[in-house]
Design an enzyme around this catalytic site. Structure first.
Site, PDB file in Angstrom:
ATOM      1  N   ASP A   1      13.491   1.967  -5.737  1.00  0.00           N
ATOM      2  CA  ASP A   1      12.319   2.812  -5.499  1.00  0.00           C
ATOM      3  C   ASP A   1      12.645   3.851  -4.421  1.00  0.00           C
ATOM      4  OD1 ASP A   1       9.651   3.567  -5.772  1.00  0.00           O
ATOM      5  OD2 ASP A   1       8.950   2.158  -4.253  1.00  0.00           O
TER       6      ASP A   1
ATOM      7  N   ASP B   1      14.823  10.328  -5.098  1.00  0.00           N
ATOM      8  CA  ASP B   1      13.644  11.056  -4.640  1.00  0.00           C
ATOM      9  C   ASP B   1      14.085  12.266  -3.814  1.00  0.00           C
ATOM     10  OD1 ASP B   1      11.414  12.079  -3.476  1.00  0.00           O
ATOM     11  OD2 ASP B   1      10.724  10.207  -2.557  1.00  0.00           O
TER      12      ASP B   1
ATOM     13  N   SER C   1      -2.050   2.504  -5.620  1.00  0.00           N
ATOM     14  CA  SER C   1      -3.029   1.560  -5.048  1.00  0.00           C
ATOM     15  C   SER C   1      -4.377   2.201  -4.768  1.00  0.00           C
ATOM     16  CB  SER C   1      -2.500   0.942  -3.752  1.00  0.00           C
ATOM     17  OG  SER C   1      -1.380   0.147  -3.997  1.00  0.00           O
TER      18      SER C   1
ATOM     19  N   THR D   1       1.023  -1.038  -1.918  1.00  0.00           N
ATOM     20  CA  THR D   1       0.030  -1.349  -0.874  1.00  0.00           C
ATOM     21  C   THR D   1      -0.958  -2.442  -1.292  1.00  0.00           C
ATOM     22  OG1 THR D   1       0.225   0.913  -0.110  1.00  0.00           O
ATOM     23  CG2 THR D   1      -1.732  -0.285   0.604  1.00  0.00           C
TER      24      THR D   1
HETATM   25  O1  G3H Z   1       6.867   3.768  -4.821  1.00  0.00           O
HETATM   26  C1  G3H Z   1       5.912   2.966  -4.615  1.00  0.00           C
HETATM   27  C2  G3H Z   1       4.557   3.338  -4.899  1.00  0.00           C
HETATM   28  O2  G3H Z   1       4.419   4.668  -5.130  1.00  0.00           O
HETATM   29  C3  G3H Z   1       3.460   2.548  -4.304  1.00  0.00           C
HETATM   30  O3  G3H Z   1       2.378   3.266  -3.774  1.00  0.00           O
HETATM   31  O4  G3H Z   1       1.683   1.745  -1.953  1.00  0.00           O
HETATM   32  O5  G3H Z   1       0.197   3.525  -2.769  1.00  0.00           O
HETATM   33  O6  G3H Z   1       0.663   1.564  -4.200  1.00  0.00           O
HETATM   34  P1  G3H Z   1       1.144   2.476  -3.150  1.00  0.00           P
HETATM   35 ZN    ZN Z   2       6.217   5.861  -4.411  1.00  0.00          ZN
END
Ligand code: G3H
Ligand code: ZN
Length: 344
Positions: free
Chosen positions: A82, A104, A234, A272
């Site tokens: 990620d 990224d 999230s 999150t």
């Molecule tokens: O790369 C991970 C996500 O984009 C998670 O985002 O923490 O807002 O769910 P979030």
């Molecule tokens: Zn992300």
């Protein structure tokens, strides 16, 4: 079964109109919970390692956990990097046994983002590994608001939270949305498999209230024809019909997460919400058992809470009962490629 390819899992999902959850693991208990939830729902699942998780546990530990979990699972489990930071980290993850990569480069000039992504795609595709890359910027709530502002907003009722977030971060988010013509150029010139295209979501939001620019997402999907990845999921408003009760006014072109799945969102990243679920349950157990000497007594309820929340998401994304993955089957097939690499 061996770790699965995100390409097999996501192309099937796109073709059939559902999405697959990509859940961030922070520790062993969360990894176990995510896979247990997938088993119970008979769904494919992506477990992904953030930069924080890699620092905390190390690549080897993460890969070992994912392999053990996948070996014992009856559903496809993908191990994804990620927000990969650079070429080197992607090579390290490729060598470690990840079955899905990400670069990224959203903060680089477009040309540079294209150049690095293309280089990663070249080496990844040579061993049949798929690559995700980001275009536009999915912002992070901590970068937009101070800790005290976040605490203040979180103490408000939901409609008031929405109103103030809309005022404070709405205009900033708008500037960072991906553009369809750039997205098309990016995909054409890099050969990337999935596109993390920013369409208004924000990393780290705590409630399902934030609307997405679903019109823009649809244009990007139509221009690129690759599965689109949702980052910062999230906080996104899940169902359009809940908007009114939450005081969320949808502007023209805006919609919910479920609207977005219909028009291109295929990999939904959630971090999150699961972390909060884990912490809430762990802290509640700690409160009930002051002086507890066995950490497992606090961690097991947290693990169970993550199973329940992950199952909820899986059902929402429509991947329940979709464990049967379309294997690409051919020599170029990603599933076959994985197994061969593992055997070598
Ligand atoms: O790369 C991970 C996500 O984009 C998670 O985002 O923490 O807002 O769910 P979030
Ligand atoms: Zn992300």
């Amino acid at each position: 079964m061996p770790l699965a390819s995100s390409k097999d899992v996501l192309l099937k999902a796109r073709a059939e109109g559902y999405a697959v959850g990509a859940f961030n693991l922070n520790n062993m208990e969360m990894a176990q919970a995510i896979v247990t939830a997938a088993e119970e729902e008979q769904s494919p699942v992506i477990i992904q390692a953030s930069q924080g998780a890699i620092k905390y546990a190390g690549l080897e530990m993460i890969t070992a956990m994912a392999n053990v979990l996948a070996d014992h699972a009856s559903v496809p489990i993908v191990l994804h990097l990620d927000h990969g930071t650079d070429y080197k980290q992607n090579v390290k993850c490729l060598r470690a046994g990840f079955t899905s990569l990400m670069f990224d480069g959203h903060d680089l000039p477009l040309e540079e983002n294209i150049a690095v992504t293309r280089k990663i795609v070249e080496i990844a595709h040579a061993v049949n590994l798929p690559v995700e890359a980001e275009i536009g910027s999915v912002l992070t709530i901590e970068g937009l608001l101070s800790d005290s502002e976040i605490a203040e907003i979180r103490a408000m009722n939901i409609p008031a939270q929405f109103e103030i977030l809309r005022k404070k971060i709405g205009p900033t988010v708008e500037e960072h949305i991906a553009r369809p013509e750039e997205a098309k150029r990016f995909v054409d010139e890099t050969g990337v498999d999935f596109l993390a295209a920013a369409v208004g979501s924000v990393h780290g939001l705590w409630l399902d209230i934030w609307p997405l620019r679903v019109d823009r997402l649809q244009e990007i999907y139509e221009a690129t024809n690759v599965p689109i990845v949702s980052h910062g999921s999230s906080g996104v408003l899940i169902r359009r019909e809940d908007a009114e009760a939450k005081g969320v006014e949808l502007a023209p072109g805006e919609g919910s997460l479920l609207d977005a799945i219909k028009v291109g969102y295929t990999k939904i990243n959630v971090a999150t919400a699961l972390s909060m679920e884990f912490n809430k349950a762990m802290l509640a157990s700690a409160e009930k058992r002051p002086g507890e000497k066995d950490p497992r007594k606090l961690l097991d309820p947290a693990r169970k809470a993550v199973v329940a929340k992950t199952r909820e998401y899986i059902r929402l994304f429509g991947s329940t009962g979709k464990a049967e993955t379309a294997k690409s089957g051919s020599k170029e097939g990603l599933g076959g490629g994985m197994a061969k690499r593992g055997e070598e």
